[in-house]
Design an enzyme around this catalytic site. Structure first.
Site, PDB file in Angstrom:
ATOM      1  N   GLY A  93      20.999  66.845  89.859  1.00 26.50           N
ATOM      2  CA  GLY A  93      21.555  66.751  91.065  1.00 26.50           C
ATOM      3  C   GLY A  93      22.607  65.648  91.681  1.00 26.50           C
TER       4      GLY A  93
ATOM      5  CE  LYS B 269      17.860  80.353  83.338  1.00 28.70           C
ATOM      6  NZ  LYS B 269      17.659  80.558  82.555  1.00 28.70           N
ATOM      7  CB  ILE B 270      26.251  80.771  79.296  1.00 28.54           C
ATOM      8  CG1 ILE B 270      25.221  79.729  78.881  1.00 28.54           C
ATOM      9  CG2 ILE B 270      26.883  81.222  78.861  1.00 28.54           C
ATOM     10  CD1 ILE B 270      25.318  79.598  77.522  1.00 28.54           C
TER      11      ILE B 270
ATOM     12  CG  ASN C  13      30.772  73.334  83.443  1.00 23.89           C
ATOM     13  OD1 ASN C  13      29.494  72.674  84.619  1.00 23.89           O
ATOM     14  ND2 ASN C  13      30.869  73.359  82.478  1.00 23.89           N
TER      15      ASN C  13
ATOM     16  CG  HIS D 228      31.056  70.181  78.184  1.00 23.08           C
ATOM     17  ND1 HIS D 228      29.467  70.260  78.603  1.00 23.08           N
ATOM     18  CD2 HIS D 228      30.753  68.652  77.194  1.00 23.08           C
ATOM     19  CE1 HIS D 228      29.017  69.899  77.509  1.00 23.08           C
ATOM     20  NE2 HIS D 228      30.229  69.136  76.499  1.00 23.08           N
TER      21      HIS D 228
HETATM   22  C1  GRF Z   1      25.762  65.955  83.981  1.00 22.44           C
HETATM   23  O1  GRF Z   1      25.991  65.108  82.849  1.00 22.44           O
HETATM   24  C2  GRF Z   1      26.757  66.830  83.436  1.00 22.44           C
HETATM   25  O2  GRF Z   1      28.268  67.204  83.149  1.00 22.44           O
HETATM   26  C3  GRF Z   1      26.406  67.813  82.714  1.00 22.44           C
HETATM   27  O3  GRF Z   1      25.054  67.970  83.271  1.00 22.44           O
HETATM   28  C4  GRF Z   1      25.157  66.835  83.785  1.00 22.44           C
HETATM   29  C5  GRF Z   1      24.047  66.997  85.320  1.00 22.44           C
HETATM   30  O4  GRF Z   1      23.566  65.903  85.780  1.00 22.44           O
HETATM   31  N1  GRF Z   1      26.964  69.524  83.058  1.00 22.44           N
HETATM   32  P1  GRF Z   1      23.256  66.088  87.766  1.00 22.44           P
HETATM   33  O5  GRF Z   1      22.108  67.147  87.603  1.00 22.44           O
HETATM   34  O6  GRF Z   1      24.610  66.771  88.074  1.00 22.44           O
HETATM   35  O7  GRF Z   1      22.928  64.332  87.512  1.00 22.44           O
END
Ligand code: GRF
Length: 193
Positions: free
Chosen positions: A19, A95-96, A111, A113
């Site tokens: 998080g 989850k998708i 999202n 990524h």
């Molecule tokens: C991040 O690198 C995000 O891009 C990916 O999962 C990671 C989540 O990190 N989808 P956090 O839980 O926000 O620290």
């Protein structure tokens, strides 16, 4: 979708783990000029570390276990409607979401990524980037579509991969840029509506 006419957009953030992006989004939403109001944090994982940020900011949390996906998603839709949510931000949500959910929700889902999409969709991005000796990597904020990590790109930030980079150091570097990128991308997206 409500336009940005001075009204804040009711937002739900979905997490599964650490998080740190949630934390940065909470900091962002607390700013006076922020266009979003984080009303709800959803997690599929009751022990997600990130839930502490929700608690300390007194934001409502909901745990939705995705054991029965169809049932959980229908339940989730009801929760989102009851809380008048107009925007979902996925932040490390593992989850998708089904095509059916995306269609029925009707509002935008974003999202983040940790790669320069369309390269390195899916899991273990840093490991693959290093293995392939890429010179650059980064992070992308995109709209969620029914295909994994494939919706329209809103904003991307590129970084250099050092010669002696490892998975951990790359993750750290990318997380740092993500914490600035996600709020920027939300702002850009909402202004474009
Ligand atoms: C991040 O690198 C995000 O891009 C990916 O999962 C990671 C989540 O990190 N989808 P956090 O839980 O926000 O620290």
């Amino acid at each position: 979708m409500e336009k940005l006419n001075g009204k804040k957009i009711n937002t739900a953030v979905f997490i599964s783990g650490r998080g740190s992006n949630l934390r940065s989004l909470i900091e962002y939403y607390k700013k006076k000029k922020s266009p979003i109001l984080i009303k709800l944090i959803i997690s599929n994982n009751p022990s997600a570390k990130g839930l502490v940020h929700a608690k300390s900011s007194k934001i409502k949390t909901c745990i939705v276990n995705f054991k029965n996906k169809n049932f959980s998603e229908n339940n989730l839709l009801k929760i989102l409607i009851n809380n008048k949510i107009n925007l979902i931000c996925l932040a490390g949500f593992m989850k998708i979401l089904s095509e059916n959910f995306i269609k029925k929700f009707k509002k935008p889902i974003l999202n983040i990524h940790p790669s320069l999409l369309p390269k390195y969709k899916g899991l273990n991005t840093h490991k693959r980037v290093i293995k392939n000796k890429e010179k650059f990597s980064g992070s992308t904020v995109h709209l969620v579509s029914s295909k994994l990590d494939s919706g329209k790109i809103i904003l991307q930030k590129k970084i250099k991969v050092s010669k002696n980079e490892n998975e951990k150091s790359l993750e750290k570097k990318i997380l740092k840029i993500e914490h600035k990128l996600y709020p920027k991308a939300i702002e850009k997206f909402l202004l474009s509506l």
